[in-house]
Design an enzyme around this catalytic site. Structure first.
Site, PDB file in Angstrom:
ATOM      1  CG  ASP A   1      -1.870   1.123   1.292  1.00 23.20           C
ATOM      2  OD1 ASP A   1      -2.735   1.187   0.405  1.00 23.20           O
ATOM      3  OD2 ASP A   1      -1.779   1.947   2.231  1.00 23.20           O
TER       4      ASP A   1
ATOM      5  CD  GLU B   1      -2.238   2.179  -3.433  1.00 24.41           C
ATOM      6  OE1 GLU B   1      -3.367   2.651  -3.584  1.00 24.41           O
ATOM      7  OE2 GLU B   1      -1.623   2.230  -2.356  1.00 24.41           O
TER       8      GLU B   1
END
Length: 537
Positions: free
Chosen positions: A211, A280
């Site tokens: 993330d 990401e």
């Protein structure tokens, strides 16, 4: 144009050509009647993924968390939140997935912790200048009495990226105030995440989705962000990430972050089974995205340029060529994604209704024809659209900070069966986000066995993809494309996508799969508008 992408790994790593299915844990399946999805619910529904034909699943955070950002505010990286189950439930899910030949990727959240994490609670108690505060981005404020934030940075969720504590210092949170950013220049932070990686690798996970992979390091000095007069910030969290218009970004994509991923790559390589990590990384260009997937760093990075592209053959062609050119520079494998838990579902982005669904199916088929791996988001195999969640039911933290609808509309739970909510999502009468009354025709049960359903289309497309994904080669030729039609030739397979207003002829050969009904004419098989097909020459 003919492009070459080197996917020739002697180990033939599974992730290079996998189809990975994203599970938003609280919205997939509820196993304990509390209206919230959980790990036992996922385990019970894993046969759906096997039947769909995916190679791996990626599950969003299920760690201990106060759930201010639905699990992306982690209080303990090595335990399961009771809302979702136990460590034993996680072990059972991983074991069952492997029995069904499905790999498991878990979410890792290294940019920030929860404000309930033991480290942050200790930092607040320890006070300014302490070693405990050095794990986070605590700073003195500006102004005569330190009453102003240390710089002008804004949170992705809206409002200032700084919050002041009782003793007068400020801490950085690029997202919600309950998500304080870690200071990755502190070696304790890196050591802690080494342990987290090994903890989950030892439990058998096959990889990690990282993330905010581009956000770990901030430019040293934390200078103000330069905002040109003609630049504006998007109001919603989704737009802040998808339509990023601020070119000066001292808080993102700093060069020091790559040393972290070189360190992680060594850990992953120590484990058998081609363990992997996918970033990401919301970078500004395909070239900067490719830096994250050099041979000694992460294995893949999400290619968000595809999901920000309008319905247009030239636009799709540019994404394909730019992406393949960028990853070829580092001899990496590309990824393709059309939807996830942070963006508007692509049926809606492409216009909604029958037109939006037809275009979404065609774009999916186009994506699946390309070399590399594809990521699909739960519910897109049912043709789900974005839901207009009523204000009183919205739970996205960005809604409370900006007043914009946020991301709840793509997170409404999965409809599995029955003719009314909760559509077998679980025993509770209504799940954590209300489900639309018209979804009875979209459930897995309703679409199963219907040859024209979106579910049947996805199953057929993934089955057809398996016949050439690892053997069609790495050469992609888009030279037959024009203003209305995207043509992608890869080995013996030709993918044709009609973005125009009139039918176009398909090349001669066996039609492997089509996203909609084809028509016949004296000139041969015609591809209608908003439709794609694969032809084996």
């Amino acid at each position: 144009m003919v492009l070459m992408v080197n996917l020739n790994d002697p180990r033939n790593a599974w992730w290079r050509h996998a189809v990975c299915y994203q599970i938003y844990v609280r919205s997939f399946a509820d196993g304990n009647a509390d209206g919230i999805g959980d790990l036992p619910g996922i385990t019970a529904r894993l046969p759906h993924l096997r039947d769909l034909g995916v190679d791996a699943l990626w599950i969003t955070p299920f760690y201990s968390s106060p759930q201010n950002d639905h699990g992306y505010d982690v209080a303990d990286y090595t335990d399961v939140d009771p809302l979702f189950g136990t460590l034993a439930d996680a072990d059972a899910m991983i074991e069952r997935a492997h029995e069904l030949d499905v790999k498991v990727i878990v979410d890792l959240v290294p940019n920030h912790t929860s404000s309930e994490h033991a480290w942050f609670r200790t930092a607040l108690a320890a006070g300014p200048g302490s070693p405990e505060r050095a794990r986070y981005m605590f700073r003195e404020g500006r102004g005569e009495h330190g009453e102003l934030p240390p710089n002008n940075w804004e949170s992705v969720f809206g409002g200032p990226a700084w919050t002041r504590v009782d003793d007068g210092q400020w801490y950085l949170h690029l997202f919600d105030p309950t998500q304080p950013d870690l200071d990755w220049r502190n070696p304790e932070v890196a050591d802690m995440f080494d342990d987290v990686l090994r903890f989950w690798l030892d439990r058998g996970v096959d990889g990690f989705r990282v993330d905010v992979a581009h956000g770990l390091f901030k430019e040293e000095g934390l200078r103000d962000q330069v905002v040109a007069a003609d630049e504006t910030e998007a109001a919603s969290a989704e737009h802040s990430m998808v339509e990023r218009v601020l070119r000066d970004e001292p808080m993102w994509d700093q060069p020091e972050v790559h040393e972290v991923y070189r360190r992680w790559r060594k850990i992953l390589d120590d484990y058998p089974g081609d363990r992997m990590a996918v970033a990401e990384a919301w970078t500004q260009t395909p070239e900067s995205m490719a830096q994250y997937i050099r041979s000694d760093e992460l294995h893949q990075s999400f290619n968000f340029h595809w999901l920000t592209t309008p319905w247009s053959a030239p636009a799709f062609k540019k994404v394909v060529t730019d992406t393949l050119e960028a990853v070829s520079l580092v001899e990496a494998s590309p990824t393709w994604v059309l939807s996830n838990h942070d963006v508007t579902r692509h049926v809606t982005r492409y216009g909604g209704g029958e037109t939006g669904l037809a275009r979404a199916r065609a774009a999916t088929l186009t994506m699946l024809a390309l070399p590399g791996s594809a990521y699909v988001y739960q519910g897109e195999e049912l043709g789900l659209e974005q839901v207009d969640v009523a204000p009183e039911h919205r739970q996205d933290p960005s809604w409370f900070r900006t007043g914009e609808p946020g991301r709840d509309g793509c997170r409404v739970p999965m409809p599995w069966g029955g003719d009314r909510a909760p559509y077998d999502f679980g025993p509770a009468e209504q799940p954590w986000l209300p489900m639309p009354a018209h979804w009875d025709a979209l459930t897995v049960e309703a679409q199963d066995g219907d040859p024209d359903s979106t579910l049947s289309f996805y199953r057929a497309a993934l089955a057809a993809r398996r016949t050439f994904a690892t053997t069609a080669g790495d050469t992609v030729d888009t030279s037959g494309s024009d203003a209305d039609v995207l043509v992608v030739r890869r080995g013996p397979v030709v993918s044709v996508t009609n973005c125009g207003d009139s039918p176009v002829p398909l090349p001669a050969g066996e039609v492997l799969v089509a996203s909609g009904r084809l028509t016949e004419s004296a000139a041969g098989t015609l591809l209608p508008p908003d439709t794609a097909a694969w032809v084996r020459a």
